[in-house]
Design an enzyme around this catalytic site. Structure first.
Site, short mmCIF file in Angstrom:
data_model
loop_
_atom_site.label_atom_id
_atom_site.label_comp_id
_atom_site.label_asym_id
_atom_site.label_seq_id
_atom_site.Cartn_x
_atom_site.Cartn_y
_atom_site.Cartn_z
N VAL A 61 0.81 -1.22 0.00
CA VAL A 61 0.00 0.00 0.00
C VAL A 61 0.84 1.27 0.00
O VAL A 61 0.33 2.35 -0.31
CB VAL A 61 -0.96 -0.02 1.21
CG1 VAL A 61 -0.24 0.30 2.51
CG2 VAL A 61 -2.13 0.93 0.99
N TYR A 62 2.13 1.18 0.33
CA TYR A 62 2.98 2.37 0.34
C TYR A 62 3.17 2.87 -1.09
O TYR A 62 3.79 2.21 -1.93
CB TYR A 62 4.35 2.07 0.95
CG TYR A 62 4.36 1.73 2.42
CD1 TYR A 62 3.22 1.89 3.21
CD2 TYR A 62 5.50 1.26 3.04
CE1 TYR A 62 3.23 1.58 4.56
CE2 TYR A 62 5.52 0.95 4.39
CZ TYR A 62 4.38 1.10 5.15
OH TYR A 62 4.39 0.79 6.49
N SER A 63 2.61 4.03 -1.35
CA SER A 63 2.66 4.66 -2.68
C SER A 63 2.14 3.72 -3.77
O SER A 63 2.62 3.72 -4.90
CB SER A 63 4.09 5.11 -3.01
OG SER A 63 4.47 6.18 -2.17
#
Length: 344
Positions: A61-63
């Site tokens: 989900v990070y970036s």
């Protein structure tokens, strides 16, 4: 660098690990965290490896997956020197199977993470959140299959409550599935809720804490002080609502204590705050983040020395909060405290 066992597993991890949440910078929250590109990421990885920081943590989900891609490029050619940790379960899209920990989602998420990271195995694969809509048996049997297939080596949880983690561990034991050896948790001098239930569970069950946001969502940098406005360039302007809340007076009391001890030790406030965590029970690794080389080198200065017993006690006192029921009697009343194996 000090290396510690990851919970009751045989894997040894560095006491400090690096969080790649600043890699990529896509979307409102992650753009505020940082937008490190591949060139800058390689430099940060170089510095980490020189210091013995060999574990790198990220999440799909990070970036929107870009963090994993940048990290994969940054470690290219030196996969055997690093421990890769990533997470899944949070939404990656609007589709009905784009979130959660179903068998379908986990297999796809693992394959996507392997592709983005440019590797054929993940050292630590963690559930980023508890999925109440999927049977725990389905989650753990799928993870066990991925371990047996050699695609992941160890599994962990993140942001689970006590009953969610304990039930998962019990099901793993019942069916002889791979068990969670790590719990990635929020823990800091301005956020000690971990100690009330999750720490005693971790002690009893051999689950290692991998600490996220050790500086209280960016509040324990030394730049936020009583009677002063929030610094212009603070990421809290954009991200405060996403993170754990902290009452102003609680924060300032902790910062005052940190400031005093920083002057005594010749260290920075972040270094003192992280060193305190490194001396807490069950902590296997503390994730440090950095948008640039200066921040990284400062955070690396948290290791290689130790706060005194008196300094630890003063920080404990400044950050102490009354535990919620049913924990406060064990914290405050002698009769209850004598029955508890954990020193609150």
């Amino acid at each position: 660098m000090e290396f510690r066992r990851l919970g009751a597993s045989g894997l040894k991890v560095p006491a400090l690990s690096f969080g790649a949440g600043t890699f990529g910078g896509r979307g409102p929250m992650f753009e505020a965290w940082g937008n490190t590109d591949v060139r800058e990421a390689r430099r940060l990885v170089d510095i980490c490896l020189e210091a013995g920081v060999t574990m790198f943590d990220t999440a799909d989900v990070y970036s929107g997956g870009v963090s994993e891609e940048v990290l994969g490029e940054a470690i290219k050619g030196r996969r055997d020197q690093v421990i890769l940790s990533t997470k899944t379960s949070l939404p990656m899209g609007d589709g009905p199977n784009d979130a959660g920990s179903s068998r379908s989602r986990l297999i796809a998420a693992c394959e996507n993470a392997l592709r983005r990271l440019g590797t054929d195995y993940i050292d630590l694969f963690q559930m980023h959140a508890f999925d109440a809509g999927t049977p725990i048996e389905e989650v753990l049997s799928t993870l066990d299959d991925l371990v047996r297939a050699g695609k992941i080596r160890y599994i962990g949880a993140s942001n689970f409550s006590g009953w969610q983690l304990m039930k998962s561990l019990s099901i793993s034991e019942k069916y002889a599935h791979a068990r969670y050896v790590a719990h990635q948790v929020y823990y800091s001098l301005v956020g000690r809720d971990y100690e009330w239930e999750l720490m005693p569970l971790a002690i009893d069950q051999g689950v290692g804490a991998v600490v996220w946001s050790p500086l209280g969502w960016g509040r324990l940098t030394g730049k936020i002080r009583r009677g002063q406005p929030l610094p212009t360039h603070s990421r809290l302007h954009q991200t405060a609502d996403y993170g754990p809340p902290v009452e102003d007076e609680d924060l300032f009391r902790v910062v005052d204590a940190l400031d005093e001890i920083a002057k005594e030790t010749g260290r920075t406030i972040p270094q003192v705050a992280i060193n305190w965590l490194l001396q807490r029970r069950t902590v296997s690794s503390v994730i440090i983040g950095a948008r640039n080389e200066a921040q990284l080198r400062d955070n690396l200065g948290a290791i290689g020395w130790t706060l005194t017993t008196d300094q630890m006690s003063r920080l404990d006192a400044a950050s102490s909060r009354t535990a919620p029921y049913p924990y406060f009697p064990y914290q405050r009343q002698e009769g209850f405290a004598r029955l508890s194996p954990v020193a609150w």
